[in-house]
Scaffold this active site. Structure first.
Site, PDB file in Angstrom:
ATOM      1  N   GLU A 498       0.823  -1.208   0.000  1.00 37.12           N
ATOM      2  CA  GLU A 498       0.000   0.000   0.000  1.00 37.12           C
ATOM      3  C   GLU A 498       0.859   1.261   0.000  1.00 37.12           C
ATOM      4  OE1 GLU A 498      -2.952  -0.348  -0.757  1.00 37.12           O
ATOM      5  OE2 GLU A 498      -3.114  -2.490  -0.349  1.00 37.12           O
ATOM      6  N   HIS A 501       1.711   2.174  -3.503  1.00 38.23           N
ATOM      7  CA  HIS A 501       0.636   2.974  -4.099  1.00 38.23           C
ATOM      8  C   HIS A 501       0.740   4.430  -3.638  1.00 38.23           C
ATOM      9  CE1 HIS A 501      -1.543  -0.133  -6.124  1.00 38.23           C
ATOM     10  NE2 HIS A 501      -1.924  -0.772  -5.038  1.00 38.23           N
TER      11      HIS A 501
END
Length: 705
Positions: A498, A501
């Site tokens: 994550e 991202h």
């Protein structure tokens, strides 16, 4: 068209939020959305936002946006890139701002009241979106710019924005006749309500289950950390003993360590029959409806299937290329996967007897036993070295090492829950770069899984670079009364994923908000996230943060060596598992005729070639497969394997030059992370890597080749 109906992106909700145009009729003192945020970096004032603020602000946002679009349409000047495309890009600022907050919190910190409001607002937002995309006057104006503009006068980003503006309307019904436009409105409204209901049912089904155990002998094998967490959950629910839920930090340890096979089966069945049971949360009819609505919309727009519609704007380009990749991997990995399953079966037989049949609820338990036997490694061995605070420092520190950026907690930034922290991100020259929020622990108002999204995108307007506000949301092991949050290796990997991202959003350096950050093709968006996962098996990285939470001792070399040796353990099995989900997705969305059959039977047929364990007739994935039903991955779940092919090839360059190579990192930042969707991803990747990716690097990394 800048405003879009909210949808899941990167397991997230991604919308654009920018500065407001004020109207004199608004009461700035009562609704925080109506004035500029008086907060650090104009971050969202969560401490002032109440439930009653959302609906009026969204309705006002719709009104403003409609007026702004009408002004563009009725502009008497000849349509140009600036007065039409750019003007449309920045229209709808208030609406974007409110919708971003509302739907992000509807995933991370929801309530019954918020879910009811979402059901009410969703059709209104769909209608508003359709009013814009189906307006012939707007399409004609955009079409005029598209057909008359000399592309050589535009930058590559401007060319992409013009093309995207034209295609967005064309792909959303602008070319339909009036009768078909009415049908399109009806279908898209139904779809928005169905996907929202699907997600709400899934969350409610997850939260409604709790397995309470009062006999400690049934929990033999569970580590102390899992028992302590389960005891705390029971206490929170006013129960005796130990309580387990379907949230990953609770579900996974029981499946992996509990010797009581009946308990494992009970929890497995609860998880894998979510939303397929005969209760209010059953999603079978909703799944059919969603599949058929997407098919009907695609065919109304002139495509044979939903997959044809989706893949037109993907790196894969068409279903044939997707299926080619999935089948290549199936052929390459299936023999090794069968051997891996055979090895686990043999381990179980040594323990339980030669006639023992390995069932799905046995897989995690016996595969973990075999891993421990082969590598003298298990989660409980490494968990003490993965204290959340240290992991956070390690992950942030990796970005410092690679890119020179730093993270400073800013307690003046309002947050939406006490668990959430906010950080200023500073570039290597000390200048402000972004804000990042972290939200780590499960709770009743948060859906399961992990995702990244943005409260505000990056863009340049009037010469000013407006920097992004990104958030990463996870469901990690919580601290207990006696221990801090100690993560598993998989949880650390999820953090890295994550965070990758987040870096895509943080480094954005584009002009237009819809071009930057993670606004890229779905099968390219997982490259930055999956690239970061590679660092976890590297000794040099672990040495930067993996200290024992009690003694301060650095993780011993022998444990690191075991982690490295075990990194490909069951890699083939895991690949086949991902292929099964990709094939299920393609089976649903490559259809050219409506589906009226049995959901469970269709699912079992769709992924039959990938099933390595006995089929459990009652189980079903489709009914709680949020990625492809209520999220943004319909006809796109293959993206994880496509991006894995890219990330293996990309990381091989880090390995060649040194895993902390600032030269490679700088190139990745400049050519991939900062460029967002401003150019075609194939061009961006070739510029970084100097070649196209194949599955060779992936097979080599996984030990298959």
């Amino acid at each position: 068209m800048k405003y879009k109906q909210p949808k899941m992106a990167l397991c997230a909700l991604a919308m654009v939020g920018t500065t407001l145009n004020m109207t004199s009729c608004m009461d700035n003192n009562k609704n925080p959305f109506y004035s500029e945020y008086n907060t650090p970096h104009q971050t969202v004032p969560f401490n002032k936002i109440k439930m009653e603020h959302y609906e009026p602000a969204i309705m006002e946002g719709i009104k403003q946006h409609a007026a702004e679009v009408e002004a563009i349409i009725t502009n008497p000047e000849t349509p140009t890139f600036e007065n039409t495309i750019v003007a449309l890009e920045y229209a709808g600022e208030l609406l974007d701002r409110v919708v971003t907050v509302f739907f992000t919190l509807n995933s991370a910190e929801t309530s019954d009241e918020m879910q009811e409001l979402a059901q009410k607002l969703s059709p209104m937002l769909t209608e508003h979106s359709n009013n814009i995309s189906l307006d012939e006057r707007l399409f004609e104006r955009i079409k005029a710019v598209y057909e008359t503009t000399d592309m050589s006068t535009l930058t590559p980003e401007q060319q992409r924005l013009l093309q995207k503006s034209y295609e967005n309307l064309a792909r959303n019904g602008a070319n339909l006749n009036e009768e078909d436009k009415a049908k399109y409105r009806e279908l898209t409204t139904e779809l928005s309500q169905a996907t929202l209901a699907f997600g709400q049912n899934t969350l409610k089904a997850t939260n409604s289950f709790a397995l309470n155990v009062t006999d400690s002998t049934r929990l033999k094998g569970l580590p102390e950390s899992a028992l302590e967490a389960a005891a705390q959950t029971a206490k929170e629910k006013g129960q005796e003993g130990w309580t387990f839920t379907l949230h990953a930090p609770s579900y996974s340890p029981l499946m992996m360590y509990c010797e009581d096979r009946d308990l494992r089966r009970e929890l497995y069945m609860a998880y894998n029959t979510q939303c397929v049971q005969d209760n209010d949360y059953n999603n079978e009819e909703l799944a059919k409806k969603i599949v058929n609505l997407r098919l009907a919309i695609a065919q109304l727009l002139g495509y044979e299937s939903h997959a044809d519609y989706v893949l037109e704007n993907r790196m894969a380009e068409n279903a044939a290329n997707v299926n080619d990749l999935l089948n290549q991997l199936l052929v390459a990995y299936l023999p090794a996967a069968k051997e891996e399953v055979k090895a686990v079966q043999e381990m179980a037989a040594r323990t339980e007897g030669k006639d023992f049949e390995l069932m799905p609820w046995d897989w995690s338990f016996y595969s973990e036993k075999l891993r421990s036997e082969k590598y003298s490694l298990n989660d409980e061995m490494v968990r003490p070295y993965f204290k959340l605070e240290n992991v956070t420092n390690g992950v942030f520190g990796l970005a410092t090492r690679l890119y020179g950026i730093t993270f400073v907690e800013n307690k003046e930034i309002p947050v939406y829950h006490p668990d959430v922290k906010a950080y200023d991100v500073l570039d290597k020259d000390g200048s402000y770069l972004a804000v990042i929020y972290t939200d780590f622990f499960p709770r009743a108002g948060k859906r399961s899984g992990a995702w990244m999204t943005s409260f505000k995108e990056q863009y340049v307007k009037d010469g000013a670079d407006s920097r992004p506000h990104v958030t990463i949301t996870m469901n990690f092991t919580k601290p207990t009364e006696s221990k801090p949050a100690l993560l598993t290796q998989d949880e650390v990997e999820t953090f890295l994923h994550e965070f990758g991202h987040a870096l895509h959003g943080i480094f954005s350096a584009t002009t237009y908000p819809s071009m930057g950050g993670t606004n890229v093709y779905r099968d390219f968006v997982e490259l930055p996230s999956q690239l970061m996962e590679n660092f976890l098996s590297k000794k040099e990285f672990l040495a930067t943060f993996a200290y024992h939470y009690e003694t301060g001792e650095l993780i011993p070399d022998e444990i690191v060596e075991r982690i490295v040796r075990a990194q490909n353990y069951n890699a083939a099995y895991l690949c086949i598992r991902q292929l099964s989900l990709g094939m299920l997705d393609m089976a649903w969305y490559s259809r050219t005729a409506p589906f009226e059959g049995d959901v469970k039977a269709y699912e079992q047929e769709a992924w039959a070639a990938t099933q390595l364990l006995p089929v459990v007739e009652e189980a079903n994935m489709t009914t709680h497969f949020g990625h492809i039903m209520s999220g943004g991955y319909s006809a796109g779940y293959y993206s994880y394997k496509w991006s894995e092919m890219l990330d293996a090839d990309a990381f091989s360059l880090f390995e060649e030059k040194g895993i902390f190579s600032q030269e490679v990192a700088t190139s990745f930042r400049e050519n991939v992370l900062s460029r967002g969707g401003s150019e075609h991803p194939k061009e961006l990747y070739r510029r970084f890597r100097g070649q196209d990716a194949t599955i060779d690097a992936l097979m080599k990394r996984d030990g298959i080749k």
